[in-house]
Design a protein around this motif. Structure first.
Motif, PDB file in Angstrom:
ATOM      1  N   ARG A   8       0.910  -1.167   0.116  1.00 17.55           N
ATOM      2  CA  ARG A   8       0.006   0.021  -0.073  1.00 17.55           C
ATOM      3  C   ARG A   8       0.895   1.034   0.065  1.00 17.55           C
ATOM      4  O   ARG A   8       0.650   2.225  -0.870  1.00 17.55           O
ATOM      5  N   THR A   9       1.829   1.100   0.905  1.00 15.92           N
ATOM      6  CA  THR A   9       2.603   2.569   0.915  1.00 15.92           C
ATOM      7  C   THR A   9       3.690   2.571  -0.313  1.00 15.92           C
ATOM      8  O   THR A   9       3.805   3.666  -0.975  1.00 15.92           O
ATOM      9  N   ALA A  10       3.900   1.529  -0.757  1.00 18.35           N
ATOM     10  CA  ALA A  10       4.715   1.582  -2.262  1.00 18.35           C
ATOM     11  C   ALA A  10       3.777   1.978  -3.350  1.00 18.35           C
ATOM     12  O   ALA A  10       4.665   2.675  -4.077  1.00 18.35           O
ATOM     13  N   ARG A  11       2.453   1.538  -3.464  1.00 15.43           N
ATOM     14  CA  ARG A  11       1.853   1.942  -4.459  1.00 15.43           C
ATOM     15  C   ARG A  11       1.635   3.654  -4.303  1.00 15.43           C
ATOM     16  O   ARG A  11       1.612   4.349  -5.158  1.00 15.43           O
ATOM     17  N   LYS A  12       1.383   4.206  -2.867  1.00 18.63           N
ATOM     18  CA  LYS A  12       1.309   5.438  -2.626  1.00 18.63           C
ATOM     19  C   LYS A  12       2.709   6.088  -3.194  1.00 18.63           C
ATOM     20  O   LYS A  12       2.304   7.504  -3.782  1.00 18.63           O
ATOM     21  N   ARG A  13       3.945   5.503  -2.831  1.00 16.08           N
ATOM     22  CA  ARG A  13       4.895   6.253  -3.096  1.00 16.08           C
ATOM     23  C   ARG A  13       4.987   6.485  -4.559  1.00 16.08           C
ATOM     24  O   ARG A  13       5.440   7.336  -5.257  1.00 16.08           O
ATOM     25  N   HIS A  14       4.847   5.381  -5.288  1.00 18.23           N
ATOM     26  CA  HIS A  14       4.786   5.453  -6.874  1.00 18.23           C
ATOM     27  C   HIS A  14       3.721   6.562  -7.372  1.00 18.23           C
ATOM     28  O   HIS A  14       4.231   7.134  -8.232  1.00 18.23           O
ATOM     29  N   ALA A  15       2.566   6.489  -6.960  1.00 14.27           N
ATOM     30  CA  ALA A  15       1.592   7.437  -7.377  1.00 14.27           C
ATOM     31  C   ALA A  15       2.108   8.875  -7.229  1.00 14.27           C
ATOM     32  O   ALA A  15       1.921   9.738  -7.885  1.00 14.27           O
ATOM     33  N   ARG A  16       2.665   9.316  -5.906  1.00 10.61           N
ATOM     34  CA  ARG A  16       3.020  10.584  -5.622  1.00 10.61           C
ATOM     35  C   ARG A  16       4.348  10.979  -6.701  1.00 10.61           C
ATOM     36  O   ARG A  16       4.269  11.958  -7.131  1.00 10.61           O
ATOM     37  N   ALA A  17       5.260  10.018  -6.887  1.00  6.44           N
ATOM     38  CA  ALA A  17       6.314  10.255  -7.598  1.00  6.44           C
ATOM     39  C   ALA A  17       5.807  10.561  -9.175  1.00  6.44           C
ATOM     40  O   ALA A  17       6.360  11.500  -9.772  1.00  6.44           O
ATOM     41  N   ALA A  18       4.781   9.831  -9.566  1.00  5.23           N
ATOM     42  CA  ALA A  18       4.084  10.034 -10.784  1.00  5.23           C
ATOM     43  C   ALA A  18       3.575  11.335 -10.877  1.00  5.23           C
ATOM     44  O   ALA A  18       3.446  12.012 -11.983  1.00  5.23           O
ATOM     45  N   GLY A  19       3.000  11.723  -9.942  1.00  2.00           N
ATOM     46  CA  GLY A  19       2.196  13.062  -9.761  1.00  2.00           C
ATOM     47  C   GLY A  19       3.218  14.233  -9.844  1.00  2.00           C
ATOM     48  O   GLY A  19       2.922  15.414 -10.609  1.00  2.00           O
ATOM     49  N   GLU A  20       4.182  13.981  -8.876  1.00  5.18           N
ATOM     50  CA  GLU A  20       5.206  15.145  -9.171  1.00  5.18           C
ATOM     51  C   GLU A  20       5.781  15.154 -10.542  1.00  5.18           C
ATOM     52  O   GLU A  20       6.007  16.235 -10.951  1.00  5.18           O
ATOM     53  N   ALA A  21       6.257  14.119 -11.263  1.00  5.76           N
ATOM     54  CA  ALA A  21       6.807  14.190 -12.433  1.00  5.76           C
ATOM     55  C   ALA A  21       5.559  14.913 -13.285  1.00  5.76           C
ATOM     56  O   ALA A  21       6.017  15.651 -14.198  1.00  5.76           O
ATOM     57  N   GLN A  22       4.502  14.518 -13.415  1.00  7.18           N
ATOM     58  CA  GLN A  22       3.420  15.239 -14.118  1.00  7.18           C
ATOM     59  C   GLN A  22       3.349  16.673 -13.941  1.00  7.18           C
ATOM     60  O   GLN A  22       3.188  17.562 -14.936  1.00  7.18           O
TER      61      GLN A  22
END
Length: 63
Positions: A8-22
């Protein structure tokens, strides 16, 4: 042995990184003045014209 992670935290971390890149891409695209946008568009158009002018005749006929 592999490290145990919380998915769950790995998915959140991945989503946060993708959002920051966008967000960074959006800032780069939309965070410019009108003059800067026009200057870069003119540069792209100039490069396209230069490339078109350097093509050989045979290649132009095929396109």
């Amino acid at each position: 042995m592999a490290e145990i992670i919380n998915l769950r935290t790995a998915r959140k971390r991945h989503a946060r990184a993708a959002g920051e890149a966008q967000a960074a891409a959006n800032r780069a695209q939309h965070g410019r003045t009108k003059a800067e946008r026009r200057t870069s568009e003119a540069e792209v158009a100039r490069l396209d014209r230069t490339l078109e002018g350097a093509r050989r005749e045979r290649e132009r006929e095929q396109d």
